[in-house]
Scaffold this active site. Sequence first.
Site, PDB file in Angstrom:
ATOM      1  CG  ASP A  67      32.971  29.423  79.803  1.00  0.00           C
ATOM      2  OD1 ASP A  67      31.913  29.927  79.378  1.00  0.00           O
ATOM      3  OD2 ASP A  67      34.022  29.383  79.158  1.00  0.00           O
ATOM      4  CG  HIS A 112      29.197  42.461  76.253  1.00  0.00           C
ATOM      5  ND1 HIS A 112      30.311  41.736  76.633  1.00  0.00           N
ATOM      6  CD2 HIS A 112      28.998  43.361  77.245  1.00  0.00           C
ATOM      7  CE1 HIS A 112      30.747  42.175  77.801  1.00  0.00           C
ATOM      8  NE2 HIS A 112      29.984  43.163  78.185  1.00  0.00           N
ATOM      9  NE  ARG A 172      39.683  41.479  78.278  1.00  0.00           N
ATOM     10  CZ  ARG A 172      38.649  41.311  79.106  1.00  0.00           C
ATOM     11  NH1 ARG A 172      37.928  40.228  79.027  1.00  0.00           N
ATOM     12  NH2 ARG A 172      38.349  42.242  79.976  1.00  0.00           N
ATOM     13  CG  PHE A 224      36.883  43.960  85.782  1.00  0.00           C
ATOM     14  CD1 PHE A 224      37.054  45.019  86.650  1.00  0.00           C
ATOM     15  CD2 PHE A 224      36.325  44.199  84.540  1.00  0.00           C
ATOM     16  CE1 PHE A 224      36.667  46.301  86.302  1.00  0.00           C
ATOM     17  CE2 PHE A 224      35.931  45.474  84.176  1.00  0.00           C
ATOM     18  CZ  PHE A 224      36.107  46.526  85.065  1.00  0.00           C
ATOM     19  CG  ASP A 279      48.279  27.379  87.219  1.00  0.00           C
ATOM     20  OD1 ASP A 279      47.559  28.324  87.590  1.00  0.00           O
ATOM     21  OD2 ASP A 279      48.622  27.226  86.027  1.00  0.00           O
ATOM     22  CE  LYS A 320      29.000  45.224  81.441  1.00  0.00           C
ATOM     23  NZ  LYS A 320      29.765  43.965  81.573  1.00  0.00           N
ATOM     24  CG  HIS A 374      27.591  40.317  87.349  1.00  0.00           C
ATOM     25  ND1 HIS A 374      26.920  39.131  87.275  1.00  0.00           N
ATOM     26  CD2 HIS A 374      26.751  41.172  87.978  1.00  0.00           C
ATOM     27  CE1 HIS A 374      25.718  39.261  87.830  1.00  0.00           C
ATOM     28  NE2 HIS A 374      25.612  40.501  88.280  1.00  0.00           N
ATOM     29  CG  LEU A 375      32.119  36.531  91.173  1.00  0.00           C
ATOM     30  CD1 LEU A 375      33.208  35.473  91.099  1.00  0.00           C
ATOM     31  CD2 LEU A 375      31.357  36.429  92.485  1.00  0.00           C
ATOM     32  CB  THR A 415      44.994  20.075  86.478  1.00  0.00           C
ATOM     33  OG1 THR A 415      45.589  20.915  85.495  1.00  0.00           O
ATOM     34  CG2 THR A 415      44.523  20.895  87.662  1.00  0.00           C
TER      35      THR A 415
END
Length: 362
Positions: free
Chosen positions: A271, A96, A131, A135, A217, A78, A310-311, A221
Amino acid sequence: MAQKPTLWLRSEHKPNEARTPITPGTAKQLIAAGYNMTVERSGARAFADNAYADVGCGIVEEFSWRTAPSDAIIIGLKELSEDLGPFTHRHVHFAHVYKNQEGWADFLNQFNSGGGDLYDLEYLVDENGRRIAAFGYWAGYVGAAVALLQWAAQQNNTSIGALHPWASRDLLQQEVQAAIDSAGITPKAMVIGAKGRSGGGAIELCERCAIEVTKWDMEETSAGGPFDAMLDHHVMINCVFLSAPIPPFTTHAHLQSSSRVLSVISDVSCDPFSDANPLPIYNNCTTMDQPSMRVVDVESHPLDLISIDHLPSLLPVESSDEFANALLPYLLDINQLDKGVWQRAAAVFKDKCAQAQNGVKA
Ligand SMILES: NC(=O)c1ccc[n+]([C@@H]2O[C@H](COP(=O)([O-])OP(=O)(O)OC[C@H]3O[C@@H](n4cnc5c(N)ncnc54)[C@H](O)[C@@H]3O)[C@@H](O)[C@H]2O)c1
């Protein structure tokens, strides 16, 4: 080929951060490939200092990276604060600052004045812009677990309290299993975004608890929401990755349906500030201290929402393993910073540093 530099795993300045981008297992492979590994002591890290020493890492005092040899690459997870600058080394971590977050220019100017470089973990992307390390899987696993714990608590007219990290995925699953068993009925779950990383983790937790999961998925939808089928499940775990708005999966009005079974939504995608949020039923994330918020406040059949950003911190060992193993192939090539993911991250850094120096926001 360029000579291999020292990789210096620093301790995290962010309080209580137990995750790490280099585990003892990946450190061992880096050493086998010819890197010199130095690790700062840490009381917070999910892996003991001795586990690093045992695979051949040199162990040094916490936060001593500022006195590291100038050619060392300083690696953390971090952000660092601006007052730790000027930054003279090459750094790898999540900073960030590239989306003009508060203090972004002051922070980057500490690199401009120190002459160091930043390779931001969020900007290590492959040639398709995806990416290379994230995580997601354990975010989904934990997101599903917390949803089921909240559902079980609802059966006793209560809510879950503050969340703290679990030592392992098995212990978390056992706690969820016990909570479901005590509820006396087995809930039905739906996962949307089922084919992705976090969707996979959410499905694994549910299936390990013998819970029937409806997996949706893109295809399911595509007709556009709101979806009545979602209301037929006790728990819904949203794991979609969206970059453009779509019709909402549900709305406040839709949730008023008298036939609604659904009583917990876990929004792993989390979000609420984006136009592309498919769950426009809330405006703020929830927290580790207060994991759920009541969205439909009807005593006979409430609906609670969990939206923690931040699970993965709740399963620091597994999350670190996932991330470190994904990062390892690229760390093995970190002696070639002018190539591939490192070169792409350097280009973003140079661009943002120039903006910071000129006081320009892009
Ligand atoms: N809350 C947290 O702590 C946390 C941690 C990690 C990731 N995340 C977030 O979770 C989200 C998912 O991450 P991921 O790594 O699993 O992404 P991913 O790209 O691996 O998977 C996303 C899935 O969503 C599906 N999808 C996209 N649009 C859809 C639609 N309209 N309908 C149904 N499915 C759709 C994709 O097909 C894919 O299977 C991201 O927004 C990410 O930022 C949150």
